[in-house]
Design a protein around this motif. Structure first.
Motif, PDB file in Angstrom:
ATOM      1  N   ARG A  58       0.838  -1.209   0.000  1.00 32.29           N
ATOM      2  CA  ARG A  58       0.000   0.000   0.000  1.00 32.29           C
ATOM      3  C   ARG A  58       0.866   1.250   0.000  1.00 32.29           C
ATOM      4  O   ARG A  58       0.588   2.223  -0.703  1.00 32.29           O
ATOM      5  N   HIS A  59       1.939   1.229   0.778  1.00 37.08           N
ATOM      6  CA  HIS A  59       2.848   2.374   0.833  1.00 37.08           C
ATOM      7  C   HIS A  59       3.513   2.596  -0.530  1.00 37.08           C
ATOM      8  O   HIS A  59       3.623   3.741  -1.000  1.00 37.08           O
ATOM      9  N   LEU A  60       3.945   1.510  -1.169  1.00 36.64           N
ATOM     10  CA  LEU A  60       4.566   1.631  -2.491  1.00 36.64           C
ATOM     11  C   LEU A  60       3.570   2.141  -3.526  1.00 36.64           C
ATOM     12  O   LEU A  60       3.923   2.933  -4.403  1.00 36.64           O
ATOM     13  N   GLU A  61       2.335   1.694  -3.454  1.00 39.70           N
ATOM     14  CA  GLU A  61       1.310   2.193  -4.374  1.00 39.70           C
ATOM     15  C   GLU A  61       1.115   3.694  -4.187  1.00 39.70           C
ATOM     16  O   GLU A  61       0.954   4.440  -5.157  1.00 39.70           O
ATOM     17  N   LEU A  62       1.157   4.136  -2.952  1.00 38.94           N
ATOM     18  CA  LEU A  62       1.023   5.556  -2.667  1.00 38.94           C
ATOM     19  C   LEU A  62       2.201   6.334  -3.238  1.00 38.94           C
ATOM     20  O   LEU A  62       2.027   7.413  -3.826  1.00 38.94           O
ATOM     21  N   LEU A  63       3.402   5.788  -3.085  1.00 40.81           N
ATOM     22  CA  LEU A  63       4.591   6.445  -3.638  1.00 40.81           C
ATOM     23  C   LEU A  63       4.530   6.507  -5.162  1.00 40.81           C
ATOM     24  O   LEU A  63       4.877   7.530  -5.767  1.00 40.81           O
ATOM     25  N   VAL A  64       4.118   5.431  -5.794  1.00 40.78           N
ATOM     26  CA  VAL A  64       4.004   5.424  -7.257  1.00 40.78           C
ATOM     27  C   VAL A  64       2.941   6.417  -7.703  1.00 40.78           C
ATOM     28  O   VAL A  64       3.117   7.133  -8.700  1.00 40.78           O
ATOM     29  N   ALA A  65       1.840   6.487  -6.981  1.00 44.03           N
ATOM     30  CA  ALA A  65       0.795   7.448  -7.325  1.00 44.03           C
ATOM     31  C   ALA A  65       1.303   8.877  -7.165  1.00 44.03           C
ATOM     32  O   ALA A  65       0.947   9.760  -7.950  1.00 44.03           O
ATOM     33  N   SER A  66       2.175   9.115  -6.191  1.00 43.80           N
ATOM     34  CA  SER A  66       2.707  10.471  -6.015  1.00 43.80           C
ATOM     35  C   SER A  66       3.708  10.814  -7.107  1.00 43.80           C
ATOM     36  O   SER A  66       3.938  11.994  -7.381  1.00 43.80           O
ATOM     37  N   LEU A  67       4.302   9.825  -7.758  1.00 41.07           N
ATOM     38  CA  LEU A  67       5.227  10.095  -8.853  1.00 41.07           C
ATOM     39  C   LEU A  67       4.505  10.608 -10.086  1.00 41.07           C
ATOM     40  O   LEU A  67       5.117  11.234 -10.945  1.00 41.07           O
ATOM     41  N   HIS A  68       3.226  10.352 -10.200  1.00 42.64           N
ATOM     42  CA  HIS A  68       2.465  10.826 -11.350  1.00 42.64           C
ATOM     43  C   HIS A  68       2.317  12.343 -11.331  1.00 42.64           C
ATOM     44  O   HIS A  68       2.027  12.957 -12.354  1.00 42.64           O
ATOM     45  N   ASP A  69       2.518  12.976 -10.198  1.00 40.45           N
ATOM     46  CA  ASP A  69       2.416  14.429 -10.089  1.00 40.45           C
ATOM     47  C   ASP A  69       3.672  15.143 -10.585  1.00 40.45           C
ATOM     48  O   ASP A  69       3.657  16.349 -10.805  1.00 40.45           O
ATOM     49  N   LEU A  70       4.773  14.425 -10.765  1.00 37.22           N
ATOM     50  CA  LEU A  70       6.020  15.045 -11.228  1.00 37.22           C
ATOM     51  C   LEU A  70       5.900  15.411 -12.706  1.00 37.22           C
ATOM     52  O   LEU A  70       5.172  14.769 -13.462  1.00 37.22           O
TER      53      LEU A  70
END
Length: 118
Positions: free
Chosen positions: A81-93
């Motif tokens: 779940r934490h990794l999914e959150l991190l990957v989702a936050s990379l979409h904002d870059l």
């Protein structure tokens, strides 16, 4: 005639007695705890007890393994779940293809001067 009948009756009783004696000896050997079926039953009973103990140990070991596996699985799900959150936050870059290419990719702390090399 009565004498012959009595003789045959005594002979039959003696034969039946001898037959019973032979059967009792065979039965005693059959149920002997060291060599006969009694021994086999005693050995099998001891083996069943050992297998029961081993089975109980295996069940307790399996239960502890399942408990540990549940803990590890829960931690892995939390990490996922934490990794999914991190990957989702990379979409904002911003998209890296939109940036200008760098002419010189090396970092230079200061440019070489003619005055510093005297």
């Amino acid at each position: 005639m009565l004498m012959i009948a009595d003789t045959l009756l005594v002979a039959g009783a003696l034969g039946a007695g001898f037959y019973c004696y032979v059967l009792s000896r065979r039965l005693r050997r059959f149920t002997d705890l060291e060599k006969g079926v009694g021994g086999a039953v005693a050995v099998l009973s001891a083996q069943v007890d050992d297998l029961t103990k081993t089975l109980n140990q295996a069940q307790s070991t399996a239960k502890s393994s399942v408990d540990r596996l549940d803990d590890v699985s829960a931690r892995a799900e939390a990490a996922a779940r934490h990794l999914e959150l991190l990957v989702a936050s990379l979409h904002d870059l911003p998209d890296p293809s939109d940036r200008k290419p760098v002419e010189n990719p090396f970092f230079v702390r200061r440019a070489p001067d003619a005055e510093t090399h005297q």
